[in-house]
Write a protein that holds these residues in place. Sequence first.
Motif, PDB file in Angstrom:
ATOM      1  N   ARG A 141      16.368 -20.503  32.339  1.00 33.81           N
ATOM      2  CA  ARG A 141      15.926 -20.969  33.651  1.00 33.81           C
ATOM      3  C   ARG A 141      16.587 -22.296  34.023  1.00 33.81           C
ATOM      4  O   ARG A 141      16.943 -22.524  35.184  1.00 33.81           O
ATOM      5  CB  ARG A 141      14.402 -21.107  33.671  1.00 33.81           C
ATOM      6  CG  ARG A 141      13.821 -21.333  35.078  1.00 33.81           C
ATOM      7  CD  ARG A 141      14.079 -20.142  35.987  1.00 33.81           C
ATOM      8  NE  ARG A 141      13.656 -20.366  37.342  1.00 33.81           N
ATOM      9  CZ  ARG A 141      12.420 -20.115  37.806  1.00 33.81           C
ATOM     10  NH1 ARG A 141      11.496 -19.634  36.981  1.00 33.81           N
ATOM     11  NH2 ARG A 141      12.117 -20.333  39.054  1.00 33.81           N
ATOM     12  N   HIS A 151      17.061 -15.728  39.542  1.00 37.48           N
ATOM     13  CA  HIS A 151      16.258 -15.848  38.329  1.00 37.48           C
ATOM     14  C   HIS A 151      17.004 -15.184  37.172  1.00 37.48           C
ATOM     15  O   HIS A 151      17.578 -14.109  37.342  1.00 37.48           O
ATOM     16  CB  HIS A 151      14.895 -15.184  38.528  1.00 37.48           C
ATOM     17  CG  HIS A 151      13.891 -15.557  37.490  1.00 37.48           C
ATOM     18  ND1 HIS A 151      13.918 -15.040  36.214  1.00 37.48           N
ATOM     19  CD2 HIS A 151      12.840 -16.412  37.516  1.00 37.48           C
ATOM     20  CE1 HIS A 151      12.924 -15.545  35.508  1.00 37.48           C
ATOM     21  NE2 HIS A 151      12.245 -16.386  36.284  1.00 37.48           N
ATOM     22  N   ALA A 170      12.700 -12.598  39.929  1.00 33.62           N
ATOM     23  CA  ALA A 170      12.777 -12.340  38.496  1.00 33.62           C
ATOM     24  C   ALA A 170      12.833 -10.867  38.132  1.00 33.62           C
ATOM     25  O   ALA A 170      13.516 -10.489  37.178  1.00 33.62           O
ATOM     26  CB  ALA A 170      11.594 -12.996  37.790  1.00 33.62           C
TER      27      ALA A 170
END
Length: 297
Positions: free
Chosen positions: A177, A192, A213
């Motif tokens: 991240r 992401h 994500a």
Amino acid sequence: MSDNNLMQTLATTVDKLSNPQSFKGLFHPHRDGNPLPSGKILEEIVMLLRAILFPGYYGNSSVNIHTLHYHIGVDVERLYHLLSQQIQAGLCFMEYNADDKCNCNIKQVAHKLSSQLIERLPAIREVLSTDVIAAFNGDPAAESTSEVISCYPIIKTLTNYRVAHELALLGVPLIPRMLTELAHSETGIDIHPNARIGKYFTIDHGTGVVIGATCVIGDNVKIYQGVTLGAKSFPLDSEGNPIKGIPRHPIIGNNVIIYANATVLGRITIGNGCVIGANMWVTEDMQADTIKRCETT
């Protein structure tokens, strides 16, 4: 303000800031001997990765075919040591074990994960080469693939993302991240690390793109600036907290084009060959080879 009043003000403020109730949930206790992950070192890691994956474009400007093996060797060795340190810091930071102090096993795990990532670099370069081709073929203004590698924000972003994604697949916490957020700060493109993106992917211009994500993107997909591949409202548990880990972002098929400022939300499927026009809002599935655009009168 007198010196006495100033000192009293400073002391009172320090007392308030040091009160445990004031930093509840905002303080990470530091364990002696266990450094925190370093943004500065991760920036160096990014530059090493770019020099290894695109030699001659990044890193040592004097590299040539005769010195290439040497330069890559030096960079890979330094990458291994720096990445191992940062992975170890990330493991300790996320309280990988329950002991008061990270033990030597964490160091061994970090070195193994670092070597596994380095082992995957040839495959990462192969995929990035398809992204370079996609960016070049998708932009009439691009005069060469050299220009694309040197200048285009999407290549910098995808270098960070594709490495971060592999680290995430290896189970490395925090560092993936941090790598994608470095790219986000540099280019304005927010991907992401857990998102799954196929080959020949490109984003034209790039600024303001968000890819969530659990998003899944197929091959030969082109996105323009300002596109959001996001989630709708989050389902909550019995205590009113968002439920983590559920698929909530779009699935984008192969050969899809999404034009500027379009918003695609929720766990919906955009079929192969679809085209989504600029400024569109999409929250339902699209069948393959469908075009969605604003109707004109």
